[in-house]
Every structure is written in C-alpha cells, then in structure tokens.
Design a protein around this motif. Structure first.
Motif, PDB file in Angstrom:
ATOM      1  N   LYS A  53       0.822  -1.201   0.000  1.00 43.59           N
ATOM      2  CA  LYS A  53       0.000   0.000   0.000  1.00 43.59           C
ATOM      3  C   LYS A  53       0.859   1.255   0.000  1.00 43.59           C
ATOM      4  CE  LYS A  53      -4.094  -1.998   2.214  1.00 43.59           C
ATOM      5  NZ  LYS A  53      -4.939  -2.044   3.424  1.00 43.59           N
ATOM      6  N   LEU A  54       1.906   1.264   0.785  1.00 44.39           N
ATOM      7  CA  LEU A  54       2.780   2.437   0.837  1.00 44.39           C
ATOM      8  C   LEU A  54       3.465   2.671  -0.498  1.00 44.39           C
ATOM      9  CD1 LEU A  54       4.379   1.988   4.369  1.00 44.39           C
ATOM     10  CD2 LEU A  54       2.906   3.862   3.644  1.00 44.39           C
ATOM     11  N   ALA A  55       3.887   1.592  -1.143  1.00 46.14           N
ATOM     12  CA  ALA A  55       4.576   1.740  -2.420  1.00 46.14           C
ATOM     13  C   ALA A  55       3.671   2.315  -3.497  1.00 46.14           C
ATOM     14  CB  ALA A  55       5.131   0.390  -2.873  1.00 46.14           C
ATOM     15  N   GLY A  56       2.360   2.096  -3.381  1.00 42.41           N
ATOM     16  CA  GLY A  56       1.439   2.561  -4.413  1.00 42.41           C
ATOM     17  C   GLY A  56       0.742   3.861  -4.115  1.00 42.41           C
TER      18      GLY A  56
ATOM     19  N   GLN B 193      13.112   6.201  -8.076  1.00 36.96           N
ATOM     20  CA  GLN B 193      13.856   5.919  -6.855  1.00 36.96           C
ATOM     21  C   GLN B 193      12.943   5.896  -5.636  1.00 36.96           C
ATOM     22  OE1 GLN B 193      16.865   9.049  -6.935  1.00 36.96           O
ATOM     23  NE2 GLN B 193      18.444   7.463  -7.023  1.00 36.96           N
ATOM     24  N   GLU B 194      11.954   6.785  -5.623  1.00 36.35           N
ATOM     25  CA  GLU B 194      11.124   6.911  -4.432  1.00 36.35           C
ATOM     26  C   GLU B 194      10.355   5.624  -4.148  1.00 36.35           C
ATOM     27  OE1 GLU B 194       7.476   9.622  -3.946  1.00 36.35           O
ATOM     28  OE2 GLU B 194       9.123  10.780  -3.087  1.00 36.35           O
ATOM     29  N   ARG B 195       9.822   5.000  -5.174  1.00 33.92           N
ATOM     30  CA  ARG B 195       9.075   3.753  -4.947  1.00 33.92           C
ATOM     31  C   ARG B 195      10.008   2.654  -4.452  1.00 33.92           C
ATOM     32  NH1 ARG B 195       6.911  -0.888  -7.669  1.00 33.92           N
ATOM     33  NH2 ARG B 195       4.856  -1.365  -6.844  1.00 33.92           N
ATOM     34  N   LEU B 196      11.208   2.550  -5.030  1.00 36.25           N
ATOM     35  CA  LEU B 196      12.156   1.544  -4.570  1.00 36.25           C
ATOM     36  C   LEU B 196      12.582   1.816  -3.130  1.00 36.25           C
ATOM     37  CD1 LEU B 196      14.420   1.057  -7.719  1.00 36.25           C
ATOM     38  CD2 LEU B 196      12.576  -0.402  -6.899  1.00 36.25           C
ATOM     39  N   TRP B 197      12.675   3.093  -2.759  1.00 35.32           N
ATOM     40  CA  TRP B 197      13.036   3.444  -1.392  1.00 35.32           C
ATOM     41  C   TRP B 197      11.965   2.971  -0.413  1.00 35.32           C
ATOM     42  CZ3 TRP B 197      10.797   6.498   2.406  1.00 35.32           C
ATOM     43  CH2 TRP B 197      11.604   6.798   3.519  1.00 35.32           C
ATOM     44  N   PHE B 198      10.697   3.166  -0.767  1.00 39.93           N
ATOM     45  CA  PHE B 198       9.620   2.717   0.107  1.00 39.93           C
ATOM     46  C   PHE B 198       9.636   1.205   0.263  1.00 39.93           C
ATOM     47  CE2 PHE B 198       7.840   6.912  -0.063  1.00 39.93           C
ATOM     48  CZ  PHE B 198       7.122   7.001   1.118  1.00 39.93           C
TER      49      PHE B 198
ATOM     50  N   PRO C  27      11.762  11.293   1.746  1.00 42.10           N
ATOM     51  CA  PRO C  27      13.123  10.776   1.639  1.00 42.10           C
ATOM     52  C   PRO C  27      13.993  11.715   0.809  1.00 42.10           C
ATOM     53  CG  PRO C  27      11.712   9.615   0.110  1.00 42.10           C
ATOM     54  CD  PRO C  27      10.817  10.529   0.898  1.00 42.10           C
ATOM     55  N   VAL C  28      15.280  11.710   1.087  1.00 44.14           N
ATOM     56  CA  VAL C  28      16.239  12.473   0.301  1.00 44.14           C
ATOM     57  C   VAL C  28      17.437  11.573   0.000  1.00 44.14           C
ATOM     58  CG1 VAL C  28      15.583  14.718   1.268  1.00 44.14           C
ATOM     59  CG2 VAL C  28      17.403  13.374   2.373  1.00 44.14           C
ATOM     60  N   GLN C  29      18.156  11.934  -1.055  1.00 43.69           N
ATOM     61  CA  GLN C  29      19.426  11.267  -1.294  1.00 43.69           C
ATOM     62  C   GLN C  29      20.530  12.198  -0.819  1.00 43.69           C
ATOM     63  OE1 GLN C  29      20.159  10.345  -5.453  1.00 43.69           O
ATOM     64  NE2 GLN C  29      18.478  11.650  -6.090  1.00 43.69           N
TER      65      GLN C  29
END
Length: 478
Positions: free
Chosen positions: A13-16, A47-52, A105-107
């Motif tokens: 759910k968070l990823a989507g 990147q954001e989805r992979l981070w989640f 999130p940040v890089q």
C-alpha cells in the motif's frame, strides 16, 4: 490476517500511494536520523518507490543487481581497488545514502572515500556459486551503507571472480555498460601508471532527479489512464497455489532460436512497416493469450529513459516501464495483431517518459500483495550498448562473464531477448512460487512455435495455433 500478512499489505500500500498521501503518512513515523554531513537532493519518482519498498521490507533483495566476471591472469588487487574508488568518486549516485528528512526521503551525497574490495572466502571451486549467491543476496542498508559493493573470490592461481552488486535504486541496464567501461579503463591506467582517459561528466544523477520532479506529465497521464483503465490481471495457469504474498522467488530457462527460424518473422515485420521488437512482442502476447485464454492483459516493457545525450555517460536509475495493453479480441491473424502492437507501441513511445509510479497512482489499481501491480508479464529486446559489458579483455587479463544463477524475478513471467549472428537468444524468468521448470520450458516452446508459424504464414488466425501450442515440446535452450 496474521502480523506478517498485515506487514506485507502495508508495504504494498505504501509503495502505491500518491506522493502527497505518502508524505502525510510518514509524518507519524520516526524522525530524521543524524546529520550525515553530505549534500541533500530529492529522489527521482522511480527511486522513491524503490526506497519505500526497501524501507518497509529491509530484507528484500529482489532489487539487488549483480554482475560477475572471471579474470584469468595476474590480478593487481590494488589497481582494481583504486579503479572502483575512482568510479565512485566520479559518480555521486554511487556514494549516496537514502534517508528520511521530515516528510520525505532524500538522497544524501557523501564526500568521496576509499571503496573496499571485499574478500569472498572459498574452500574450493564447488563453493564458488554458493558464496557468490550469499554475497549477491545480502541486503543493502540504503540509509547507512553504499548502494554498491564489490567482492573478490580467488578459486585458484591467476584465477579470480569479481562480483559487483548494485541496488537498482542507483542503476539500470545502461549503467552496467558505463560501469564496466570505466572500470576497464581505470584498471588499465593504474597498471600503466597513467591517468585514466574518461570524459568529463556534464551533470550528475541528483540534478536529473530534481529535473524529473519538476516535469509536467499531465498529458502523458491522460493517455495512459485512457488506454489502461480497467485492464484485467493476467492469470496464467499455475502449477502451485498462489502464495498470499509475492516473494519474488524465481527461476530461469534459456532460449536460442537459430537464424532460419527468426529471419522469416523479421521479414514479415519489415513488410508491415514494423520493427523486430514489435513482431516479437506480438508473438509473446499471442503465447500468453494461448496459455491463459485471455485476450486482454498488460505487458511491461523497459525503456532506457535517457532522452538527452548528456545523460548517456552517467550511472543512475533512468529506466522506466512502458505498459503495452494486449488486444487479441476477435481471433486476429498475426498480421492483424502486429498492426495493433505497432499502433500501441508508437502511441506509447510518445508518452514513455511518464514514470511508471505516476501511472500506477493515476489508475488507482487495487492493491494485491500476491502479485506485481498492473504488469504480471515483462518483455525486453536488448538494444542497449553492451560492448564494454561483454568485453573479453581487461588490461592484461582475459575476461569472461560469470553467471550467478538468479533466484529472484520482478514479474510472474519475463522474457529478455537479444539478436545476434547465432540467432535469437534470451532467457525466460518466471516465478518459482507459481510455475515448475517444465511449465516454463513449455511456454518457451509455445513462443518458439508462434515465431515459426507467424513467420511462415502470418495470415493464419491465432486460434489455429491453439492445438499446436498445447502439444509443443519443451525448449531446452542454448
């Protein structure tokens, strides 16, 4: 629902979730970690989805991407270590940590530093695959550790295997070629006592991420929501009950079709003003349709995502997924199916820059933690640069690709193909939770039969292939 199931549901759910809803939810989570002392940038949408996914399932290694090579000759370990250090110094994304700052999130780009070459201990040649697999499948701590690691195994004298593992959040297929090209040059320069001849990088990945977040994808999203609304799930007959949660465990089968079997289909494509890619996608869609009995489903296609020449020499996660919705209604001939694939591909390419994550959010696809969202099948015909990736020399060393047997897949079925003088080669990855190896080989056999029949008689209706498909032998591969 068990605690494990609740946790899995939360991950998906968070990823989507759309970015604004994710931000609101994250306000209730733990605060920002210690000051890392580096420069901070936003993540790109991909990147954001992979981070989640990584943050809420730290043990998941589905997005660990390995590349191993065997080097024969007297290896200079110091020169190899220095080469990795030089590359990480050049590419900011390889010395990045991914951390939470307030709501997002940040890089965090850290200053350059030495890159260790980890020793992979062996008790014998039989140990090699097992130790490499353990090295590849070690999870990344993206918050505190580099997204790249390199290991060295030495099975014998003048015999070494170098294993490079990157998290997908910092790389794509194109990046591997860049990495190997620079590694080869930096190693040779170190051996020869000179400066490596490397082009100056016109930009860095974090700047690209900023630009991506500023782009307006309204028109593209309208195209994709219109084209993909209501797309059904692909349900291939499975050998095993579907697990409650998608695990990514996978297997692989090889494929090789000789030139005389693939050339007729390529001629059919040219006469229809289509590319070989379009013809092979059509053959893949026909195979999946015959196997599933469905005429409507989606196939995901990776695209390079590097529209500007200044992005070509960079390492980073530029890739995207373009979704092709299959339409096999009305029992079309292969010619008719090819025309439909051509239209869908050309229309999709005009909007291929829309991040897949944005498409998922706009469609509001119901989440199902037992399978990948929207695209249960993937297809790729490689045309990326790979001369450096597959090079046979590294300074004074002989070099060859060393393949670590894959244990994960990102989709239920995935076909990766390449065309060479030996014919059409490729691999077929599949979910081992769902399918037995024999079933994967029969699907490959069905694909090969569709390629042959469509090349010989492209006007035959697809229904005429159903009986043949059911009786095709397993393909044993290359």
């Amino acid at each position: 629902m068990t605690s494990a199931e609740r946790r899995a549901a939360l991950i998906e759910k968070l990823a989507g979730l759309p970015p604004e809803r994710r931000a609101a939810l994250l306000r209730s989570l733990v605060g920002a970690p210690r000051d890392p002392g580096g420069q901070e940038w936003p993540l790109s949408p991909g990147q954001e989805r992979l981070w989640f996914l990584s943050r809420f399932d730290p043990g998941d290694t589905s997005y660990n991407t390995p590349w191993c090579m065997r080097l024969r000759g007297p290896l200079d370990v110091d020169a190899l270590t220095a080469a990795f250090t030089r590359i990480v110094e050049r590419h900011e994304v390889l010395r990045t940590r991914f951390r939470l700052r307030g709501d997002a999130p940040v890089q965090v780009v850290l200053p350059p530093g030495p890159v260790p070459l980890e020793k992979i201990a062996l008790s014998g040649e039989a140990d090699l695959d097992r130790e490499l697999k353990e090295f590849v499948e070690r999870p990344f701590d993206l918050e505190n550790e580099p997204p790249l690691r390199a290991g060295l195994a030495e099975p014998g004298t003048d015999d070494a295997v170098v294993c490079i593992v990157l998290h997908h959040i910092v790389m794509d297929g194109w990046s591997l070629d860049v990495l190997l090209r620079e590694l080869t040059e930096c190693y040779a320069a170190g051996r020869e006592g000179r400066e490596p001849e490397l082009p100056e990088l016109p930009t860095q990945y974090p700047r690209f991420a900023v630009q991506e977040r500023q782009r307006d994808h309204t028109q593209g999203l309208e195209h994709w929501t219109r084209r993909l609304a209501g797309a059904p799930t692909l349900d291939l007959p499975a050998d095993h009950p579907r697990p409650d949660r998608w695990s990514g465990r996978g297997g692989r089968e090889p494929l090789l079709l000789p030139p005389e079997e693939i050339t007729p289909l390529e001629k059919v494509a040219r006469k229809r003003r289509c590319t070989s890619f379009m013809a092979l996608v059509a053959a893949y869609q026909a195979t999946l349709s015959l196997a599933s009995g469905q005429t409507d489903f989606c196939v995901g296609v990776p695209v390079a995502g590097r529209p500007r020449s200044e992005l070509a020499p960079l390492i980073g996660y530029f890739g995207n997924t373009m979704v092709l919705r299959a339409d096999l209604s009305g029992d079309p001939s292969f010619h008719e199916l090819l025309d439909r694939v051509r239209e869908a591909t050309l229309a999709g390419m005009r909007h291929a820059d829309v991040p897949f994550e944005h498409v998922l959010a706009a469609l509001r696809v119901p989440r199902d933690i037992s399978r990948p969202p929207l695209c249960q099948a993937m297809f790729n015909l490689h045309n990326l640069p790979k001369d450096d990736l597959l090079g046979t020399r590294m300074a004074d060393l002989d070099r060859e690709v060393y393949t670590v047997p894959p244990s994960h897949t990102k989709s239920e079925v995935s076909m990766d193909l390449w065309r060479g003088p030996e014919g059409l080669g490729g691999v077929f990855d599949y979910s081992s939770d769902l399918f037995a190896p024999a079933t994967a080989r029969r699907l490959l056999g069905g694909f090969a039969e569709v390629v042959r029949r469509a090349g010989a008689d492209p006007d035959v209706p697809l229904s005429a292939l159903s009986g043949t498909f059911a009786s095709v032998p397993e393909v044993k591969g290359a």
